[in-house]
Design an enzyme around this catalytic site. Sequence first.
Site, short mmCIF file in Angstrom:
data_model
loop_
_atom_site.label_atom_id
_atom_site.label_comp_id
_atom_site.label_asym_id
_atom_site.label_seq_id
_atom_site.Cartn_x
_atom_site.Cartn_y
_atom_site.Cartn_z
N GLU A 238 27.31 29.75 31.81
CA GLU A 238 27.55 30.90 30.93
C GLU A 238 27.43 30.50 29.46
O GLU A 238 26.83 31.21 28.65
CB GLU A 238 28.94 31.48 31.19
CG GLU A 238 29.10 32.22 32.51
CD GLU A 238 28.67 33.68 32.41
OE1 GLU A 238 28.16 34.08 31.33
OE2 GLU A 238 28.84 34.41 33.38
N LYS B 174 38.72 30.72 27.32
CA LYS B 174 39.94 31.54 27.32
C LYS B 174 40.38 31.74 28.77
O LYS B 174 39.55 32.08 29.61
CB LYS B 174 39.65 32.89 26.66
CG LYS B 174 40.86 33.81 26.54
CD LYS B 174 40.47 35.13 25.88
CE LYS B 174 41.69 36.05 25.77
NZ LYS B 174 41.36 37.35 25.16
N LYS C 224 39.47 43.17 36.33
CA LYS C 224 38.26 42.82 35.60
C LYS C 224 37.50 41.67 36.25
O LYS C 224 36.70 40.99 35.59
CB LYS C 224 38.62 42.48 34.15
CG LYS C 224 39.34 43.62 33.43
CD LYS C 224 39.54 43.36 31.95
CE LYS C 224 40.20 44.56 31.27
NZ LYS C 224 40.29 44.41 29.80
N SER D 200 48.24 35.36 25.07
CA SER D 200 49.57 35.98 24.94
C SER D 200 50.55 35.51 25.99
O SER D 200 51.74 35.34 25.71
CB SER D 200 49.42 37.51 25.00
OG SER D 200 48.82 37.90 26.23
N TYR E 40 48.78 32.61 18.55
CA TYR E 40 49.87 33.38 17.97
C TYR E 40 50.92 32.48 17.33
O TYR E 40 51.81 32.96 16.63
CB TYR E 40 50.50 34.27 19.04
CG TYR E 40 49.50 35.16 19.73
CD1 TYR E 40 48.97 36.27 19.08
CD2 TYR E 40 49.03 34.87 21.02
CE1 TYR E 40 48.02 37.08 19.70
CE2 TYR E 40 48.09 35.66 21.64
CZ TYR E 40 47.58 36.76 20.98
OH TYR E 40 46.62 37.54 21.59
N LYS F 110 35.36 33.18 29.70
CA LYS F 110 36.59 33.97 29.73
C LYS F 110 36.93 34.26 31.19
O LYS F 110 36.18 34.95 31.89
CB LYS F 110 36.43 35.27 28.95
CG LYS F 110 37.70 36.13 28.93
CD LYS F 110 37.49 37.38 28.12
CE LYS F 110 38.74 38.24 28.07
NZ LYS F 110 38.55 39.47 27.27
N ARG G 288 47.64 42.99 26.67
CA ARG G 288 47.31 44.35 27.09
C ARG G 288 48.44 45.33 26.76
O ARG G 288 48.19 46.50 26.47
CB ARG G 288 46.97 44.37 28.58
CG ARG G 288 45.65 43.63 28.85
CD ARG G 288 45.37 43.43 30.33
NE ARG G 288 44.12 42.68 30.52
CZ ARG G 288 43.71 42.19 31.67
NH1 ARG G 288 44.46 42.36 32.76
NH2 ARG G 288 42.57 41.53 31.75
#
Length: 344
Positions: free
Chosen positions: A254, A269, A238, A295, A334, A211, A221
Amino acid sequence: MYLKSHTYLPQHIEDRTMLIRNRRLRSSEAMRSLVRETYITPNDFLVPLFVVEGKGIKQEIDSMPDYYRYSLDLLTKEVKELWAMGLKAVLLFVKVPDNLKDNSGTEALNADGLMQRAIKTVKDACPDMLVMTDVALDPYSKFGHDGVVGNGEIVNDDTTAILAEMGLSHARAGADVLAPSDMMDGRIFEMRTLLEDEGFYNTGIMSYSAKYASSFYGPFRDALDSAPVDLKDIPKDKKTYQMDFANRDEAIKETLMDIEEGADIVMVKPGLCYLDIVRDLREVVNVPIAVYQVSGEYAMLKAAAEKGWLDHDSVMMEQITAIKRAGAQVIASYFAKDVVKLLG
């Protein structure tokens, strides 16, 4: 490269440069369909759903046209509609009221919290629907971070302990698969160990393994009111836990670690800008790979289509096909309903 040797061909054929014409296999829709390598079906999709407190609420998200937040009563209707369309898996997110947010995700462990009730609502409405749940603290954090904030940083080990308890709470409520999206080190091991200790041997884990710290998350968000707050001595973004988008080898590291710790499915992602990572992982792992078409990707196409700059449906199908072609077996998108309607 197509023929091992030309020595057996008559001279008049050997000298011709157009012996092989690739366009023969593109000559009609019937031919293109016959030899097509990548197909999209409803089984490819994981449908993200946003849940809010209240009743009778179907609230459009301003930055995500045609996408909604649902109260539990209308979540029931939406889930039944998805199942009737052949969409068999959902990924739940909750919008938590500000008065229930703190720095340690207290509400996340509430057995009667919104997420826990949402899981039960979906299972009551459609028992065979596969329910995945977001496991992260940002919806519950007054700071908008995926972990506990302490001394100006995100405290890893305190966070993983809470995330494991959060995941266990979801499993007890009936979740089939936990989807930790936080990017804390070791959280898969903590979660898998606790699930095993508590007898939830069959609860799956879909780890957000690669991610990236992306700018494509903005509308999401907005949907959950979970952006990091701008306060002194609090990380403003982040980037100390989500991955640097310039890195490629790190994604493999990872992901392999998450599999070793007990992840059943791994995720990349965002989507389109990271399909090289999907392809890399497909070459080295033997577990299902998910891609989250996020999104921002959704909002960009909606905006361009509204302006008349792009054809919505054709670009949508091209993007979804590219994600699957790269190696994804699960696509969180979506656009899922739009795609399935187009497939007929």
